[in-house]
Design a protein around this motif. Sequence first.
Motif, PDB file in Angstrom:
ATOM      1  N   GLY A   1      12.962   6.006   7.270  1.00  0.00           N
ATOM      2  CA  GLY A   1      11.696   6.598   6.889  1.00  0.00           C
ATOM      3  C   GLY A   1      10.944   7.556   7.452  1.00  0.00           C
ATOM      4  O   GLY A   1       9.796   7.413   7.665  1.00  0.00           O
TER       5      GLY A   1
ATOM      6  N   TYR B   1      -0.505  12.365   6.022  1.00  0.00           N
ATOM      7  CA  TYR B   1       0.230  12.754   4.963  1.00  0.00           C
ATOM      8  C   TYR B   1      -0.036  14.238   4.413  1.00  0.00           C
ATOM      9  O   TYR B   1       0.686  14.983   3.809  1.00  0.00           O
ATOM     10  CB  TYR B   1      -0.094  11.755   3.871  1.00  0.00           C
ATOM     11  CG  TYR B   1       0.318  10.441   3.978  1.00  0.00           C
ATOM     12  CD1 TYR B   1       1.276  10.170   4.932  1.00  0.00           C
ATOM     13  CD2 TYR B   1      -0.408   9.198   3.538  1.00  0.00           C
ATOM     14  CE1 TYR B   1       1.247   8.541   5.170  1.00  0.00           C
ATOM     15  CE2 TYR B   1      -0.249   8.011   3.659  1.00  0.00           C
ATOM     16  CZ  TYR B   1       0.812   7.752   4.497  1.00  0.00           C
ATOM     17  OH  TYR B   1       0.905   6.267   4.750  1.00  0.00           O
TER      18      TYR B   1
ATOM     19  N   VAL C   1      10.411  -1.368   1.744  1.00  0.00           N
ATOM     20  CA  VAL C   1       8.931  -1.198   2.121  1.00  0.00           C
ATOM     21  C   VAL C   1       8.210  -2.508   2.575  1.00  0.00           C
ATOM     22  O   VAL C   1       7.183  -2.543   2.139  1.00  0.00           O
ATOM     23  CB  VAL C   1       8.474  -0.280   1.073  1.00  0.00           C
ATOM     24  CG1 VAL C   1       7.122   0.614   1.765  1.00  0.00           C
ATOM     25  CG2 VAL C   1       9.520   0.525   0.409  1.00  0.00           C
TER      26      VAL C   1
ATOM     27  N   ASN D   1       7.769  -5.184   8.973  1.00  0.00           N
ATOM     28  CA  ASN D   1       8.752  -4.712   9.817  1.00  0.00           C
ATOM     29  C   ASN D   1       9.714  -5.721  10.164  1.00  0.00           C
ATOM     30  O   ASN D   1      11.079  -5.276  10.232  1.00  0.00           O
ATOM     31  CB  ASN D   1       8.184  -4.356  11.430  1.00  0.00           C
ATOM     32  CG  ASN D   1       7.225  -3.286  11.236  1.00  0.00           C
ATOM     33  OD1 ASN D   1       6.938  -2.645  10.018  1.00  0.00           O
ATOM     34  ND2 ASN D   1       6.275  -3.081  11.995  1.00  0.00           N
TER      35      ASN D   1
ATOM     36  N   LYS E   1       0.612  -1.020   0.115  1.00  0.00           N
ATOM     37  CA  LYS E   1      -0.065   0.032   0.110  1.00  0.00           C
ATOM     38  C   LYS E   1       0.924   1.239   0.028  1.00  0.00           C
ATOM     39  O   LYS E   1       0.647   2.210  -0.680  1.00  0.00           O
ATOM     40  CB  LYS E   1      -0.796   0.008   1.394  1.00  0.00           C
ATOM     41  CG  LYS E   1      -1.847   1.061   1.258  1.00  0.00           C
ATOM     42  CD  LYS E   1      -2.982   0.859   2.294  1.00  0.00           C
ATOM     43  CE  LYS E   1      -3.985   2.080   2.078  1.00  0.00           C
ATOM     44  NZ  LYS E   1      -4.663   2.284   3.369  1.00  0.00           N
TER      45      LYS E   1
ATOM     46  N   HIS F   1       5.348 -10.894  -6.289  1.00  0.00           N
ATOM     47  CA  HIS F   1       4.126 -10.999  -7.496  1.00  0.00           C
ATOM     48  C   HIS F   1       4.645 -10.447  -8.704  1.00  0.00           C
ATOM     49  O   HIS F   1       4.670  -9.325  -9.045  1.00  0.00           O
ATOM     50  CB  HIS F   1       2.903 -10.232  -6.938  1.00  0.00           C
ATOM     51  CG  HIS F   1       2.704 -10.531  -5.699  1.00  0.00           C
ATOM     52  ND1 HIS F   1       1.650 -11.866  -5.265  1.00  0.00           N
ATOM     53  CD2 HIS F   1       3.118 -10.076  -4.138  1.00  0.00           C
ATOM     54  CE1 HIS F   1       1.644 -11.867  -3.922  1.00  0.00           C
ATOM     55  NE2 HIS F   1       2.352 -10.826  -3.379  1.00  0.00           N
TER      56      HIS F   1
HETATM   57  P1  NAD Z   1       1.622  -3.583   3.063  1.00  0.00           P
HETATM   58  O1  NAD Z   1       0.831  -4.850   3.735  1.00  0.00           O
HETATM   59  O2  NAD Z   1       0.454  -2.827   2.248  1.00  0.00           O
HETATM   60  O3  NAD Z   1       2.847  -3.988   1.927  1.00  0.00           O
HETATM   61  C1  NAD Z   1       3.577  -4.837   2.414  1.00  0.00           C
HETATM   62  C2  NAD Z   1       4.498  -5.619   1.196  1.00  0.00           C
HETATM   63  O4  NAD Z   1       5.382  -6.640   1.616  1.00  0.00           O
HETATM   64  C3  NAD Z   1       3.594  -6.244  -0.006  1.00  0.00           C
HETATM   65  O5  NAD Z   1       3.948  -5.802  -1.104  1.00  0.00           O
HETATM   66  C4  NAD Z   1       3.754  -7.529   0.541  1.00  0.00           C
HETATM   67  O6  NAD Z   1       3.379  -8.206  -0.783  1.00  0.00           O
HETATM   68  C5  NAD Z   1       5.075  -7.652   0.801  1.00  0.00           C
HETATM   69  N1  NAD Z   1       5.626  -8.906   1.631  1.00  0.00           N
HETATM   70  C6  NAD Z   1       6.521  -9.587   1.365  1.00  0.00           C
HETATM   71  N2  NAD Z   1       6.652 -10.585   2.415  1.00  0.00           N
HETATM   72  C7  NAD Z   1       5.501 -10.421   3.161  1.00  0.00           C
HETATM   73  C8  NAD Z   1       4.900 -11.524   4.168  1.00  0.00           C
HETATM   74  N3  NAD Z   1       5.622 -12.364   4.501  1.00  0.00           N
HETATM   75  N4  NAD Z   1       3.951 -11.078   4.654  1.00  0.00           N
HETATM   76  C9  NAD Z   1       3.119  -9.746   4.079  1.00  0.00           C
HETATM   77  N5  NAD Z   1       3.908  -9.021   3.204  1.00  0.00           N
HETATM   78  C10 NAD Z   1       4.625  -9.311   2.587  1.00  0.00           C
HETATM   79  O7  NAD Z   1       2.223  -2.850   4.179  1.00  0.00           O
HETATM   80  P2  NAD Z   1       2.482  -1.164   4.008  1.00  0.00           P
HETATM   81  O8  NAD Z   1       1.489  -0.376   4.733  1.00  0.00           O
HETATM   82  O9  NAD Z   1       2.948  -0.552   2.815  1.00  0.00           O
HETATM   83  O10 NAD Z   1       3.860  -0.978   5.010  1.00  0.00           O
HETATM   84  C11 NAD Z   1       5.158  -1.574   4.576  1.00  0.00           C
HETATM   85  C12 NAD Z   1       6.033  -0.772   5.524  1.00  0.00           C
HETATM   86  O11 NAD Z   1       6.011   0.689   5.320  1.00  0.00           O
HETATM   87  C13 NAD Z   1       5.942  -1.250   7.109  1.00  0.00           C
HETATM   88  O12 NAD Z   1       7.147  -1.297   7.770  1.00  0.00           O
HETATM   89  C14 NAD Z   1       5.100   0.195   7.725  1.00  0.00           C
HETATM   90  O13 NAD Z   1       5.645   0.278   8.992  1.00  0.00           O
HETATM   91  C15 NAD Z   1       5.855   1.113   6.582  1.00  0.00           C
HETATM   92  N6  NAD Z   1       4.988   2.524   6.600  1.00  0.00           N
HETATM   93  C16 NAD Z   1       5.451   3.678   6.637  1.00  0.00           C
HETATM   94  C17 NAD Z   1       4.662   4.651   6.433  1.00  0.00           C
HETATM   95  C18 NAD Z   1       4.861   5.772   6.746  1.00  0.00           C
HETATM   96  O14 NAD Z   1       4.203   6.969   6.795  1.00  0.00           O
HETATM   97  N7  NAD Z   1       6.160   6.377   6.844  1.00  0.00           N
HETATM   98  C19 NAD Z   1       3.010   4.431   6.212  1.00  0.00           C
HETATM   99  C20 NAD Z   1       2.842   3.257   5.891  1.00  0.00           C
HETATM  100  C21 NAD Z   1       3.553   2.053   5.987  1.00  0.00           C
END
Ligand code: NAD
Length: 363
Positions: free
Chosen positions: A159, A295, A109, A112, A45, A70
């Motif tokens: 970040g 944001y 990204v 965690n 996301k 993917h």
């Molecule tokens: P998300 O679930 O939308 O995306 C995670 C991605 O990791 C996906 O593409 C998924 O396919 C991949 N992935 C790979 N291995 C995986 C597994 N074993 N299980 C689940 N997903 C897996 O998450 P997100 O919201 O994009 O968050 C990703 C990172 O970004 C996190 O560390 C989150 O803390 C950080 N984040 C930061 C902000 C900010 O404002 N700086 C905002 C949102 C998220």
Amino acid sequence: MTSRRTLLTGAAAGTAALALAGRRARAAAPAPERRIGFALVGIGKLTQTQLIPALRATKIARLAALVSGHADKAKRVAAAEGVPERSIYSYETFDRLADNPDVDVVYVVLPNSMHAEYSIRAVRAGKHVYCEKPMAVTPAECDQMIAAARKAGRQLGVGYRLHFEPYNLELCRIARARELGALKFIAATAGTIPVEPKQWRLDKKLAGGGSMVDIGIYALQAVRYVTGEEPASVSARATVTDRVKFKDIDETLAFSMTFPSGVVASCVSTYAAHVSRVDVAADGGHFGLEPALYYHGIKGFRSDGKPFAFPDVDQFAAEMDDFAACVRDGKPTRVPGEEGLRDVRIIDALYRSAATGRDVKLT
Ligand code: NAD
């Protein structure tokens, strides 16, 4: 210290400096192929809704590669963004990034608990790393990431987008200039509601914790950069209203921190409500932000009625352009791994306090 100092230097320079930097960056915008190339690892996301659009707005950074489990999604995104197919990687072929000269920075990204592994592999592949918050799930992992980056001679940034956001910078400036007097007390709340029931954020193994590592970290950051101090002791209590959803992670953490100057912070991190507020009480009045961490649409207040308003910025474009400039010019980032480690250490102490019911001393 380095990062807080830099945050404040930025704050003191004010909006004029921001505008000037913006004009300079526009004037000096390099040709696309000369920009610092970012590989985004994980097309979830944040990547899709924020980072890819931001990389269309950056001045000296560009999207150069994608890493995803993917293949179809990666191909679709790559085609839409002009990323060549040879610059699409899976988690298995990730280390081949070493052979891709288009990639300068690997931006991690992922969930965690995967941050440490992919950041370390990236620096070993000779790339600079920008890693999403929280930097990792344990202080030991943060130490390993810092050591790996140091050994490879590569930069490691975290970040923390709000270090590039004008309202948060102004908050620090007001605090440092003591415009409303000496700081006495800070109340900070940060919360969101994780809606999707099967997401990694609710799985302790992948998330490393609950609301605190995900959103409460912003309240912790705000208190640290407003005071410019490190907490001497912390205390936390966890509460839960939904025992099914939050069976092994914190839903709400109420925590307090005391600082060497005598300033006290009272904070709430929660997965039960959308809240985001920083309220700083000084001996001459109040100032703060609400919402404080979104944001867009951040708003400032100050009890003396003086203006507290700035144009909206793309925080993600700002942080990536800044890191790109650091890499290009060989200057240290204002959000280094050491800053990420400080938060992860404090969060670790907060969880220990919540588990034992006792204060934890940090100094
Ligand atoms: P998300 O679930 O939308 O995306 C995670 C991605 O990791 C996906 O593409 C998924 O396919 C991949 N992935 C790979 N291995 C995986 C597994 N074993 N299980 C689940 N997903 C897996 O998450 P997100 O919201 O994009 O968050 C990703 C990172 O970004 C996190 O560390 C989150 O803390 C950080 N984040 C930061 C902000 C900010 O404002 N700086 C905002 C949102 C998220």
